[in-house]
Design a protein around this motif. Sequence first.
Motif, mmCIF file in Angstrom:
data_model
loop_
_atom_site.group_PDB
_atom_site.id
_atom_site.type_symbol
_atom_site.label_atom_id
_atom_site.label_comp_id
_atom_site.label_asym_id
_atom_site.label_seq_id
_atom_site.Cartn_x
_atom_site.Cartn_y
_atom_site.Cartn_z
ATOM 1 N N HIS A 178 0.806 -1.229 0.000
ATOM 2 C CA HIS A 178 0.000 0.000 0.000
ATOM 3 C C HIS A 178 0.843 1.284 0.000
ATOM 4 C CE1 HIS A 178 0.851 -0.630 4.282
ATOM 5 N NE2 HIS A 178 0.661 0.676 4.431
ATOM 6 N N ILE A 179 2.148 1.146 -0.020
ATOM 7 C CA ILE A 179 3.024 2.317 -0.012
ATOM 8 C C ILE A 179 3.704 2.440 -1.371
ATOM 9 C CG2 ILE A 179 5.101 3.327 0.998
ATOM 10 C CD1 ILE A 179 4.363 2.051 3.633
ATOM 11 N N LYS A 180 3.760 3.663 -1.883
ATOM 12 C CA LYS A 180 4.464 3.924 -3.134
ATOM 13 C C LYS A 180 5.925 4.243 -2.807
ATOM 14 C CE LYS A 180 4.582 6.523 -7.325
ATOM 15 N NZ LYS A 180 3.957 7.362 -8.276
ATOM 16 N N TYR A 181 6.824 3.492 -3.414
ATOM 17 C CA TYR A 181 8.253 3.664 -3.190
ATOM 18 C C TYR A 181 8.904 4.249 -4.431
ATOM 19 C CZ TYR A 181 7.504 0.530 0.761
ATOM 20 O OH TYR A 181 7.052 -0.033 1.935
ATOM 21 N N SER A 182 9.978 4.954 -4.219
ATOM 22 C CA SER A 182 10.794 5.443 -5.329
ATOM 23 C C SER A 182 11.978 4.504 -5.476
ATOM 24 C CB SER A 182 11.253 6.871 -5.064
ATOM 25 O OG SER A 182 12.029 6.934 -3.880
ATOM 26 N N GLU A 183 12.703 4.615 -6.510
ATOM 27 C CA GLU A 183 13.892 3.775 -6.676
ATOM 28 C C GLU A 183 15.072 4.658 -6.838
ATOM 29 O OE1 GLU A 183 13.827 0.497 -6.072
ATOM 30 O OE2 GLU A 183 11.690 0.721 -5.856
#
Length: 108
Positions: free
Chosen positions: A103-108
Amino acid sequence: MPQIVIENLFNLKINSVSVPRKVIEIIHENGIDWMHACGKKGRCTTCKIILKSGEENLSPPTKPELDFLQQGRLRAGERLACQTELLSGEIVVRVGNINKFPHIKYSE
């Protein structure tokens, strides 16, 4: 000022008012979900942080961390957020791919 930067959460910066404090407590108190399947007891590795910089600002590894390193369940540069205390300065960490929440949007 003591600070945690979570690199793959869009370089989110968390300032800690008081230290020493466990990394996971600082993260949770700032409203960020961070996995901890064993209830922050150092019995699993779901709360691990991948340390990119700032090792000198952390407490020494605990017995559970050393045991997991020996077993190969933690690698060099990985710590348990529930065992590691931020003592001073800044640390830059990442959430491991296996420990990401859907449910969490992560960056790379």
